[in-house]
Design a protein around this motif. Sequence first.
Motif, mmCIF file in Angstrom:
data_model
loop_
_atom_site.group_PDB
_atom_site.id
_atom_site.type_symbol
_atom_site.label_atom_id
_atom_site.label_comp_id
_atom_site.label_asym_id
_atom_site.label_seq_id
_atom_site.Cartn_x
_atom_site.Cartn_y
_atom_site.Cartn_z
ATOM 1 N N SER A 1 0.828 -1.213 0.000
ATOM 2 C CA SER A 1 0.000 0.000 0.000
ATOM 3 C C SER A 1 0.860 1.260 0.000
ATOM 4 N N ALA A 2 1.901 1.265 0.826
ATOM 5 C CA ALA A 2 2.761 2.450 0.930
ATOM 6 C C ALA A 2 3.556 2.690 -0.343
ATOM 7 N N TRP A 3 4.243 1.646 -0.815
ATOM 8 C CA TRP A 3 5.098 1.810 -1.985
ATOM 9 C C TRP A 3 4.302 1.930 -3.281
ATOM 10 N N GLY A 4 3.107 1.348 -3.314
ATOM 11 C CA GLY A 4 2.256 1.498 -4.494
ATOM 12 C C GLY A 4 1.907 2.954 -4.732
ATOM 13 N N GLY A 5 1.533 3.666 -3.653
ATOM 14 C CA GLY A 5 1.202 5.089 -3.757
ATOM 15 C C GLY A 5 2.414 5.950 -4.064
ATOM 16 N N LEU A 6 3.522 5.688 -3.372
ATOM 17 C CA LEU A 6 4.736 6.481 -3.571
ATOM 18 C C LEU A 6 5.309 6.295 -4.970
ATOM 19 N N LEU A 7 5.354 5.042 -5.427
ATOM 20 C CA LEU A 7 5.911 4.758 -6.748
ATOM 21 C C LEU A 7 5.025 5.327 -7.850
ATOM 22 N N GLY A 8 3.712 5.185 -7.700
ATOM 23 C CA GLY A 8 2.796 5.721 -8.696
ATOM 24 C C GLY A 8 2.950 7.225 -8.859
ATOM 25 N N GLY A 9 3.016 7.945 -7.746
ATOM 26 C CA GLY A 9 3.196 9.397 -7.783
ATOM 27 C C GLY A 9 4.535 9.799 -8.360
ATOM 28 N N GLY A 10 5.582 9.058 -7.996
ATOM 29 C CA GLY A 10 6.921 9.362 -8.493
ATOM 30 C C GLY A 10 7.036 9.171 -9.997
ATOM 31 N N MET A 11 6.456 8.073 -10.509
ATOM 32 C CA MET A 11 6.513 7.815 -11.949
ATOM 33 C C MET A 11 5.672 8.823 -12.727
ATOM 34 N N LEU A 12 4.568 9.275 -12.131
ATOM 35 C CA LEU A 12 3.768 10.325 -12.762
ATOM 36 C C LEU A 12 4.572 11.597 -12.929
ATOM 37 N N GLY A 13 5.271 11.993 -11.866
ATOM 38 C CA GLY A 13 6.085 13.202 -11.904
ATOM 39 C C GLY A 13 7.199 13.110 -12.932
ATOM 40 N N ALA A 14 7.886 11.959 -12.982
ATOM 41 C CA ALA A 14 8.994 11.776 -13.920
ATOM 42 C C ALA A 14 8.506 11.824 -15.370
ATOM 43 N N THR A 15 7.369 11.174 -15.644
ATOM 44 C CA THR A 15 6.810 11.170 -16.996
ATOM 45 C C THR A 15 6.388 12.576 -17.415
ATOM 46 N N ALA A 16 5.772 13.303 -16.493
ATOM 47 C CA ALA A 16 5.332 14.672 -16.785
ATOM 48 C C ALA A 16 6.521 15.590 -17.050
ATOM 49 N N LEU A 17 7.619 15.388 -16.343
ATOM 50 C CA LEU A 17 8.819 16.205 -16.557
ATOM 51 C C LEU A 17 9.356 16.038 -17.976
ATOM 52 N N ILE A 18 9.391 14.810 -18.457
ATOM 53 C CA ILE A 18 9.892 14.550 -19.814
ATOM 54 C C ILE A 18 8.978 15.200 -20.850
ATOM 55 N N LEU A 19 7.670 15.041 -20.668
ATOM 56 C CA LEU A 19 6.720 15.614 -21.621
ATOM 57 C C LEU A 19 6.775 17.140 -21.601
ATOM 58 N N ASN A 20 6.893 17.713 -20.419
ATOM 59 C CA ASN A 20 6.975 19.171 -20.313
ATOM 60 C C ASN A 20 8.275 19.699 -20.925
ATOM 61 N N SER A 21 9.355 18.944 -20.783
ATOM 62 C CA SER A 21 10.627 19.349 -21.383
ATOM 63 C C SER A 21 10.498 19.451 -22.895
ATOM 64 N N ALA A 22 9.763 18.480 -23.484
ATOM 65 C CA ALA A 22 9.562 18.493 -24.931
ATOM 66 C C ALA A 22 8.699 19.674 -25.357
ATOM 67 N N LEU A 23 7.604 19.902 -24.654
ATOM 68 C CA LEU A 23 6.680 20.980 -25.002
ATOM 69 C C LEU A 23 7.291 22.356 -24.745
ATOM 70 N N TYR A 24 8.213 22.433 -23.797
ATOM 71 C CA TYR A 24 8.842 23.700 -23.412
ATOM 72 C C TYR A 24 9.561 24.346 -24.595
ATOM 73 N N PHE A 25 10.144 23.526 -25.468
ATOM 74 C CA PHE A 25 10.890 24.058 -26.606
ATOM 75 C C PHE A 25 9.969 24.688 -27.657
ATOM 76 N N PHE A 26 8.692 24.344 -27.623
ATOM 77 C CA PHE A 26 7.750 24.842 -28.621
ATOM 78 C C PHE A 26 6.830 25.936 -28.095
ATOM 79 N N TYR A 27 6.724 26.043 -26.786
ATOM 80 C CA TYR A 27 5.836 27.065 -26.226
ATOM 81 C C TYR A 27 6.535 28.415 -26.208
ATOM 82 N N PRO A 28 5.892 29.532 -26.646
ATOM 83 C CA PRO A 28 4.507 29.599 -27.129
ATOM 84 C C PRO A 28 4.393 29.592 -28.649
ATOM 85 N N HIS A 29 5.197 28.787 -29.331
ATOM 86 C CA HIS A 29 5.160 28.711 -30.791
ATOM 87 C C HIS A 29 3.926 27.939 -31.254
#
Length: 356
Positions: free
Chosen positions: A217-245
């Motif tokens: 229960s503990a690690w399921g929540g922590l790991l899920g949140g951590g992987m969400l953050g890491a995935t969002a960082l990569i996607l935001n890094s990609a979009l950052y180069f195009f915004y506000p183009h």
Amino acid sequence: MIKGEFSNILKVAFLYMATIIGAGFASGQEIIQFFSIYYKGGFLGIILAGGLFSIVGYIVLSKVYTERIKSYDEFLFPMMGYFFGKIMEFVVMLFMACVMSVMTAGLGNILMGLTGLQYRYCVIIGITVCLLAILTNIKGIVVLSSFISPVLIAGIIFVGCYILVSKDTSVFNISNKLGVITNNWAFSSILYVSYNTILSTVLLTGMLPYLKSKKVSAWGGLLGGGMLGATALILNSALYFFYPHSITSEIPVLGIIQNNSQMLSKIYSGVLILAMFISTVTSGYCLAERISKKMKVNYKLVAIIICAIAVPLTSLGFSNLISTLYPVFGYLGLFLLFVIIFQYIRGIISSRYSRG
């Protein structure tokens, strides 16, 4: 950590992620509107959001395990009281209905682009497949999320890295800067976590059969949140180069890659279909489960009815709904987010005080 325990942790983490990595996330719309518009502040916002997702997942799942909670009612009403619990219950059900309709609409749009069929037929095909998955109940959805979530993560990370490597901003030629949701990246991040907590909490409170130990229960929540953050960082890094183009597309990530690689565009269309599918299924399951228990009506009958009702609501715009409805539910969900964290902190303080 034994193999079976790690497998259960991954199942729980992936199901948690499946409630959040929907079409809004995978398309880039949520990332742009809640993070990228703040430029460098958006990266800090994602780190904050990832941390909050981990904390909320840890608190909710630990509470479900230790108190043997089997339903959302058992979690919500003791924590919030009858009056506020009823209000939040209404907000939850309304939000699930909105998410289901929006994702069904997005699913229809993607299928129309791939198949060439008329939009209404694509919507009917999409909602029918989703209904079949919803009818499998929580066990089937856990199996689906265990398969789909890793595929989504891999697809998002791959495409994000591709965009980072190519950095070809020439695919855009019109500027269309979006209005900010708030004037503060931190508050925007909190709103993002807030409205996602509304739906994810409903699903997590039904996860007791899969929480075989406190560690799961503990690690399921922590790991899920951590992987969400890491995935969002990569996607935001990609979009950052195009915004506000010229973020003019309803689906920004697809708009970036479709002029560079038709093959990759089709592959990512498949990723988006999976994202919209799992969002529709999880929100549809949660809504059907809530209504069937409250009204004491057959679950499968309720699932069929809500899927039928979702079809005429699919004419609403995808990006406009994310920029208008989602922040509204973010404000409404702030109280739930606050109570979850406050009650946990109060419990720790009370426990230490009683021992002292």
